[in-house]
Design an enzyme around this catalytic site. Sequence first.
Site, mmCIF file in Angstrom:
data_model
loop_
_atom_site.group_PDB
_atom_site.id
_atom_site.type_symbol
_atom_site.label_atom_id
_atom_site.label_comp_id
_atom_site.label_asym_id
_atom_site.label_seq_id
_atom_site.Cartn_x
_atom_site.Cartn_y
_atom_site.Cartn_z
ATOM 1 N N SER A 8 0.846 -1.200 0.000
ATOM 2 C CA SER A 8 0.000 0.000 0.000
ATOM 3 C C SER A 8 0.876 1.243 0.000
ATOM 4 C CB SER A 8 -0.898 0.020 1.235
ATOM 5 O OG SER A 8 -1.426 1.325 1.405
ATOM 6 N N HIS A 31 -1.387 -1.354 -4.152
ATOM 7 C CA HIS A 31 -2.620 -0.963 -3.467
ATOM 8 C C HIS A 31 -2.649 0.549 -3.265
ATOM 9 C CE1 HIS A 31 -6.052 -1.917 -0.801
ATOM 10 N NE2 HIS A 31 -5.594 -0.975 0.005
ATOM 11 N N ASP A 33 -4.806 3.660 -1.703
ATOM 12 C CA ASP A 33 -5.860 4.007 -0.740
ATOM 13 C C ASP A 33 -6.397 5.398 -1.020
ATOM 14 O OD1 ASP A 33 -6.020 1.714 1.060
ATOM 15 O OD2 ASP A 33 -3.940 2.202 1.566
ATOM 16 N N MET A 35 -8.964 8.170 0.043
ATOM 17 C CA MET A 35 -9.771 8.557 1.222
ATOM 18 C C MET A 35 -10.291 9.972 1.025
ATOM 19 S SD MET A 35 -7.426 7.187 4.349
ATOM 20 C CE MET A 35 -6.491 5.662 4.246
ATOM 21 N N HIS A 64 -8.431 1.028 -3.644
ATOM 22 C CA HIS A 64 -9.317 0.830 -2.485
ATOM 23 C C HIS A 64 -9.973 2.166 -2.168
ATOM 24 C CE1 HIS A 64 -9.516 -0.152 2.141
ATOM 25 N NE2 HIS A 64 -10.711 -0.062 1.585
ATOM 26 N N MET A 66 -12.074 4.418 -0.087
ATOM 27 C CA MET A 66 -12.698 4.674 1.224
ATOM 28 C C MET A 66 -13.402 6.019 1.119
ATOM 29 S SD MET A 66 -9.554 3.198 3.440
ATOM 30 C CE MET A 66 -8.518 3.305 1.983
ATOM 31 N N MET A 135 -11.561 -5.908 5.879
ATOM 32 C CA MET A 135 -10.686 -4.967 6.587
ATOM 33 C C MET A 135 -10.289 -5.560 7.931
ATOM 34 S SD MET A 135 -10.042 -2.377 4.678
ATOM 35 C CE MET A 135 -9.128 -1.454 5.921
ATOM 36 N N GLY A 140 -8.747 3.976 7.393
ATOM 37 C CA GLY A 140 -8.412 5.388 7.614
ATOM 38 C C GLY A 140 -6.923 5.652 7.766
ATOM 39 N N GLY A 143 -0.490 1.538 9.731
ATOM 40 C CA GLY A 143 0.240 1.320 10.979
ATOM 41 C C GLY A 143 -0.592 0.922 12.177
ATOM 42 N N ASP A 173 -6.566 -6.373 4.658
ATOM 43 C CA ASP A 173 -5.907 -5.069 4.610
ATOM 44 C C ASP A 173 -5.902 -4.463 6.009
ATOM 45 O OD1 ASP A 173 -4.984 -2.524 3.991
ATOM 46 O OD2 ASP A 173 -6.757 -1.936 2.840
ATOM 47 N N GLY A 195 1.192 -2.203 4.095
ATOM 48 C CA GLY A 195 1.693 -0.847 3.936
ATOM 49 C C GLY A 195 2.987 -0.643 4.691
ATOM 50 N N SER A 196 2.855 -0.405 6.008
ATOM 51 C CA SER A 196 4.050 -0.082 6.792
ATOM 52 C C SER A 196 5.047 -1.224 6.822
ATOM 53 C CB SER A 196 3.646 0.353 8.207
ATOM 54 O OG SER A 196 2.710 -0.527 8.756
HETATM 55 C C1 DX5 Z 1 -6.086 1.596 5.909
HETATM 56 C C2 DX5 Z 1 -5.697 1.292 4.499
HETATM 57 C C3 DX5 Z 1 -4.608 0.312 4.373
HETATM 58 C C4 DX5 Z 1 -3.288 0.756 4.971
HETATM 59 C C5 DX5 Z 1 -2.656 -0.457 5.583
HETATM 60 O O1 DX5 Z 1 -7.298 2.240 5.931
HETATM 61 O O2 DX5 Z 1 -6.816 0.755 3.794
HETATM 62 O O3 DX5 Z 1 -4.419 -0.108 3.030
HETATM 63 O O4 DX5 Z 1 -2.399 1.304 4.042
HETATM 64 O O5 DX5 Z 1 -1.510 -0.089 6.250
HETATM 65 P P1 DX5 Z 1 -0.742 -1.085 7.242
HETATM 66 O O6 DX5 Z 1 -0.314 -2.264 6.418
HETATM 67 O O7 DX5 Z 1 0.386 -0.269 7.736
HETATM 68 O O8 DX5 Z 1 -1.728 -1.489 8.316
HETATM 69 ZN ZN ZN Z 2 -6.429 -0.148 1.804
#
Ligand code: DX5
Ligand code: ZN
Length: 222
Positions: A8, A31, A33, A35, A64, A66, A135, A140, A143, A173, A195-196
């Site tokens: 992500s 991926h 995100d 938002m 994705h 949101m 999810m 949102g 990390g 995710d 992501g992280s």
């Molecule tokens: C959160 C996002 C995720 C986010 C995951 O709302 O949809 O895709 O980037 O990040 P990590 O892997 O750090 O939880």
């Molecule tokens: Zn996501």
Amino acid sequence: MTVRINPSILSADFANFESELQRVRSADLIHVDVMDNHFVPNLTFGLPMVQRLQQVTPKPLDVHLMIDDPERWAPGYAEAGAYSVTFHAEATGDSVGLARTLRGLGARAGIALKPGTAVDDYLEIITEFDQVLVMTVEPGFGGQSFIESTMPKLVALREAVSASGLDIWLQVDGGISEKTIGIAAEAGADTFVAGSSVFHAENPAAQISTLRDLASAHSHAH
Ligand code: DX5
Ligand code: ZN
């Protein structure tokens, strides 16, 4: 079962997306995100950014959304060439209609469920989607910690996907790392957003390969 690792870019360096994408060339999809600060209390980027990413990405985009009002916005991401477009179940009253629109535009259509959203209503219409995103954190922010109580939803979804005989991907995710990916794979996930744990790793390629190996070792094929 094919395992997919989708980093992500929410955890990437926003000033250097093109080089960040090169650091994760061994990923399956990227991926993205989106938002809107309404559906979730955070704001990232929208269609113009994704159109530009589409031009420089070495891998297909897994968008994705949101956002509220996905009927209005989601088709634009499919038209931009996103390989997969996932909207939230909680944001629409017509998930089947929207999925059909996205498929008609040539994208894979995904539906995402927040941790508190039950899966039951979606099991019987699963063939309308190419991906279900469970999810594993509240959407949102990157990390956050993996919410293990979401796993029974994957078990139910895996059973429905097997019964369908279709190539429907089950994505998780949020909070996916080497500590949690095996749990999600065992429950039935085959597509893992990270992501992280990928972008904050010293060597993202090595981290992708570690995650892929762990997911394969715990996946249903074994
Ligand atoms: C959160 C996002 C995720 C986010 C995951 O709302 O949809 O895709 O980037 O990040 P990590 O892997 O750090 O939880
Ligand atoms: Zn996501």
